[in-house]
Motif scaffolding. Structure first.
Motif, PDB file in Angstrom:
ATOM      1  N   GLY A  24       0.834  -1.194   0.000  1.00 37.44           N
ATOM      2  CA  GLY A  24       0.000   0.000   0.000  1.00 37.44           C
ATOM      3  C   GLY A  24       0.872   1.248   0.000  1.00 37.44           C
ATOM      4  N   ARG A  25       0.695   2.085   0.987  1.00 37.89           N
ATOM      5  CA  ARG A  25       1.477   3.323   1.081  1.00 37.89           C
ATOM      6  C   ARG A  25       2.797   3.134   1.821  1.00 37.89           C
ATOM      7  NH1 ARG A  25      -3.128   7.908   2.608  1.00 37.89           N
ATOM      8  NH2 ARG A  25      -4.420   7.645   0.714  1.00 37.89           N
ATOM      9  N   VAL A  26       2.997   1.957   2.365  1.00 36.23           N
ATOM     10  CA  VAL A  26       4.214   1.682   3.137  1.00 36.23           C
ATOM     11  C   VAL A  26       5.282   1.079   2.220  1.00 36.23           C
ATOM     12  CG1 VAL A  26       5.218   0.370   5.042  1.00 36.23           C
ATOM     13  CG2 VAL A  26       2.905   1.326   5.256  1.00 36.23           C
ATOM     14  N   THR A  27       6.465   1.671   2.222  1.00 39.58           N
ATOM     15  CA  THR A  27       7.594   1.150   1.458  1.00 39.58           C
ATOM     16  C   THR A  27       8.493   0.372   2.413  1.00 39.58           C
ATOM     17  OG1 THR A  27       7.523   3.005  -0.089  1.00 39.58           O
ATOM     18  CG2 THR A  27       9.556   1.723  -0.014  1.00 39.58           C
ATOM     19  N   ALA A  28       8.466  -0.955   2.292  1.00 43.17           N
ATOM     20  CA  ALA A  28       9.238  -1.810   3.197  1.00 43.17           C
ATOM     21  C   ALA A  28      10.679  -1.966   2.741  1.00 43.17           C
ATOM     22  CB  ALA A  28       8.582  -3.183   3.305  1.00 43.17           C
ATOM     23  N   ASN A  48      14.763  -4.386  13.939  1.00 38.33           N
ATOM     24  CA  ASN A  48      13.487  -5.034  13.625  1.00 38.33           C
ATOM     25  C   ASN A  48      12.621  -4.078  12.810  1.00 38.33           C
ATOM     26  OD1 ASN A  48      14.103  -7.390  15.045  1.00 38.33           O
ATOM     27  ND2 ASN A  48      13.359  -6.538  16.976  1.00 38.33           N
ATOM     28  N   GLY A  49      12.001  -4.595  11.744  1.00 40.97           N
ATOM     29  CA  GLY A  49      11.154  -3.776  10.902  1.00 40.97           C
ATOM     30  C   GLY A  49      11.886  -2.971   9.857  1.00 40.97           C
ATOM     31  N   ILE A 216      20.943  -2.240   6.698  1.00 38.34           N
ATOM     32  CA  ILE A 216      19.677  -1.740   6.186  1.00 38.34           C
ATOM     33  C   ILE A 216      18.927  -1.015   7.294  1.00 38.34           C
ATOM     34  CG2 ILE A 216      18.438  -3.903   6.654  1.00 38.34           C
ATOM     35  CD1 ILE A 216      16.871  -3.385   4.035  1.00 38.34           C
ATOM     36  N   HIS A 217      18.311   0.097   6.923  1.00 42.23           N
ATOM     37  CA  HIS A 217      17.556   0.895   7.890  1.00 42.23           C
ATOM     38  C   HIS A 217      16.395   1.556   7.170  1.00 42.23           C
ATOM     39  CE1 HIS A 217      16.698   3.249  11.423  1.00 42.23           C
ATOM     40  NE2 HIS A 217      16.870   4.386  10.782  1.00 42.23           N
ATOM     41  N   GLN A 218      15.195   1.365   7.705  1.00 41.71           N
ATOM     42  CA  GLN A 218      13.972   1.928   7.120  1.00 41.71           C
ATOM     43  C   GLN A 218      13.856   1.586   5.639  1.00 41.71           C
ATOM     44  OE1 GLN A 218      14.074   6.110   8.177  1.00 41.71           O
ATOM     45  NE2 GLN A 218      13.424   5.689  10.288  1.00 41.71           N
ATOM     46  N   GLY A 219      14.200   0.349   5.309  1.00 38.94           N
ATOM     47  CA  GLY A 219      14.051  -0.136   3.943  1.00 38.94           C
ATOM     48  C   GLY A 219      15.170   0.200   2.991  1.00 38.94           C
ATOM     49  N   LYS A 220      16.123   1.030   3.423  1.00 36.15           N
ATOM     50  CA  LYS A 220      17.213   1.461   2.545  1.00 36.15           C
ATOM     51  C   LYS A 220      18.517   0.760   2.920  1.00 36.15           C
ATOM     52  CE  LYS A 220      15.505   6.123   1.480  1.00 36.15           C
ATOM     53  NZ  LYS A 220      15.462   5.927   0.006  1.00 36.15           N
ATOM     54  N   LEU A 221      19.280   0.387   1.908  1.00 39.19           N
ATOM     55  CA  LEU A 221      20.616  -0.150   2.149  1.00 39.19           C
ATOM     56  C   LEU A 221      21.545   1.034   2.386  1.00 39.19           C
ATOM     57  CD1 LEU A 221      22.375  -2.715   2.189  1.00 39.19           C
ATOM     58  CD2 LEU A 221      22.868  -2.300  -0.224  1.00 39.19           C
ATOM     59  N   MET A 240      29.713   2.175  12.083  1.00 35.04           N
ATOM     60  CA  MET A 240      29.216   2.326  10.716  1.00 35.04           C
ATOM     61  C   MET A 240      27.759   2.811  10.728  1.00 35.04           C
ATOM     62  SD  MET A 240      30.674  -1.009   8.730  1.00 35.04           S
ATOM     63  CE  MET A 240      32.445  -1.344   8.649  1.00 35.04           C
ATOM     64  N   PHE A 241      26.956   2.214  11.603  1.00 29.95           N
ATOM     65  CA  PHE A 241      25.560   2.621  11.705  1.00 29.95           C
ATOM     66  C   PHE A 241      25.460   4.089  12.112  1.00 29.95           C
ATOM     67  CE2 PHE A 241      23.160  -1.450  11.574  1.00 29.95           C
ATOM     68  CZ  PHE A 241      22.039  -0.962  10.916  1.00 29.95           C
ATOM     69  N   LYS A 242      26.228   4.468  13.116  1.00 24.74           N
ATOM     70  CA  LYS A 242      26.166   5.857  13.578  1.00 24.74           C
ATOM     71  C   LYS A 242      26.586   6.822  12.492  1.00 24.74           C
ATOM     72  CE  LYS A 242      26.986   4.842  18.494  1.00 24.74           C
ATOM     73  NZ  LYS A 242      27.959   4.949  19.623  1.00 24.74           N
ATOM     74  N   GLU A 243      27.677   6.484  11.765  1.00 24.03           N
ATOM     75  CA  GLU A 243      28.166   7.354  10.681  1.00 24.03           C
ATOM     76  C   GLU A 243      27.139   7.466   9.562  1.00 24.03           C
ATOM     77  OE1 GLU A 243      31.797   5.611   9.484  1.00 24.03           O
ATOM     78  OE2 GLU A 243      32.868   6.093  11.359  1.00 24.03           O
ATOM     79  N   ALA A 244      26.491   6.337   9.217  1.00 24.10           N
ATOM     80  CA  ALA A 244      25.535   6.326   8.100  1.00 24.10           C
ATOM     81  C   ALA A 244      24.263   7.110   8.423  1.00 24.10           C
ATOM     82  CB  ALA A 244      25.191   4.892   7.732  1.00 24.10           C
ATOM     83  N   LEU A 245      23.928   7.177   9.684  1.00 24.14           N
ATOM     84  CA  LEU A 245      22.676   7.824  10.066  1.00 24.14           C
ATOM     85  C   LEU A 245      22.843   9.285  10.457  1.00 24.14           C
ATOM     86  CD1 LEU A 245      21.073   4.929  12.147  1.00 24.14           C
ATOM     87  CD2 LEU A 245      20.591   5.578   9.785  1.00 24.14           C
ATOM     88  N   VAL A 246      24.083   9.766  10.480  1.00 24.18           N
ATOM     89  CA  VAL A 246      24.313  11.176  10.832  1.00 24.18           C
ATOM     90  C   VAL A 246      23.812  12.073   9.708  1.00 24.18           C
ATOM     91  CG1 VAL A 246      26.069  12.924  11.202  1.00 24.18           C
ATOM     92  CG2 VAL A 246      26.257  10.725  12.344  1.00 24.18           C
TER      93      VAL A 246
END
Length: 246
Positions: A24-28, A48-49, A216-221, A240-246
């Protein structure tokens, strides 16, 4: 000992190209691309998710992509789903066992569903029973086995046909420390000439099992990374996670 692999398995490549999956409107899963060669065990890490399970289901042909393509051995999951399924072993996170069936009967049933029979089927079952240490539960019903045994029984069932591509969704859930070490070694052996892609939300587990990691985070690599051989792998992933999400 696990029997010798067929030489032709070394040519199979898994290519995920700009795959998106919407509900639907959700992009997984959102525009994800990567490629895995034989001989690689790759960890798929995310909260998760985050879309890990959805993408594994797309690769396995359980779900179709909303856009983009998945090619396995040059076969498109949309156009040749049956041929793709013959080349994969997919272990979902949810339990796939019939609880009232005895373990041996269930493994025999799983092998027959993959076209195995007679001496070959018996040899395959024996090989995986030894590799995954299932001897003590063969006469038990699946529902009578511990969670760790049920996980290993499920793993044996989806691998009896010796697929060149192995997809595992949270494969170490329910394993005690000794079982965990054994399964890690088992998967590393399989990955020597196969593709193994496994998902997890636990950084320490991914770091212990492999060096290449897809974050992967919120559907994006957000990162396709190779961990340094020296140092704390879990700490590397955290950074790596912290750097990618900054």
């Amino acid at each position: 000992m696990m029997e010798k692999r067929a030489q032709k398995e070394s040519n199979i490549v898994l290519k995920v190209d700009r795959v998106t999956r919407r509900f639907g409107r959700v992009t997984a899963v959102d525009d994800v691309s990567f490629e895995i060669q034989p001989g690689e065990m790759v960890g798929f890490l995310g909260p998760n998710g985050s879309g890990k399970t959805t993408l594994l289901r797309v690769i396995s042909t359980y779900l179709l992509p909303s856009s983009g393509t998945v090619l396995l051995d040059g076969l498109d999951v949309r156009r040749s789903p049956e041929e793709v399924r013959r080349r994969i072993g997919y272990l979902p996170e949810s339990n796939i066992l019939y609880p009232r069936m005895r373990v041996w009967d269930y493994l025999k049933f799983a092998g027959e569903m993959r076209g195995l029979c007679g001496k070959l089927l018996a040899e395959r079952i024996d090989s995986f029973v030894q590799a995954l240490q299932l001897e003590s539960v063969l006469e038990k019903r699946n529902g009578e086995c511990s969670k760790g045994f049920r996980q290993r029984i499920s793993m044996a069932a989806v691998l009896l046909h010796r697929p060149p591509v192995i997809l595992l969704d949270e494969p170490t859930i329910g394993l005690d420390p000794l079982q965990l070490f054994m399964v890690r070694d088992f998967l590393r052996e399989l990955a020597k000439d196969r593709i193994v892609l496994f998902s997890s939300h636990i950084m320490q587990e991914v770091a212990a099992m492999t060096q290449r990691v897809l974050l992967i985070h919120q559907g994006k690599l957000i990162r396709d990374a190779v961990l340094a051989e020296t140092g704390d792998g879990a700490r590397q992933l955290e950074n790596m996670f912290k750097e990618a999400l900054v």
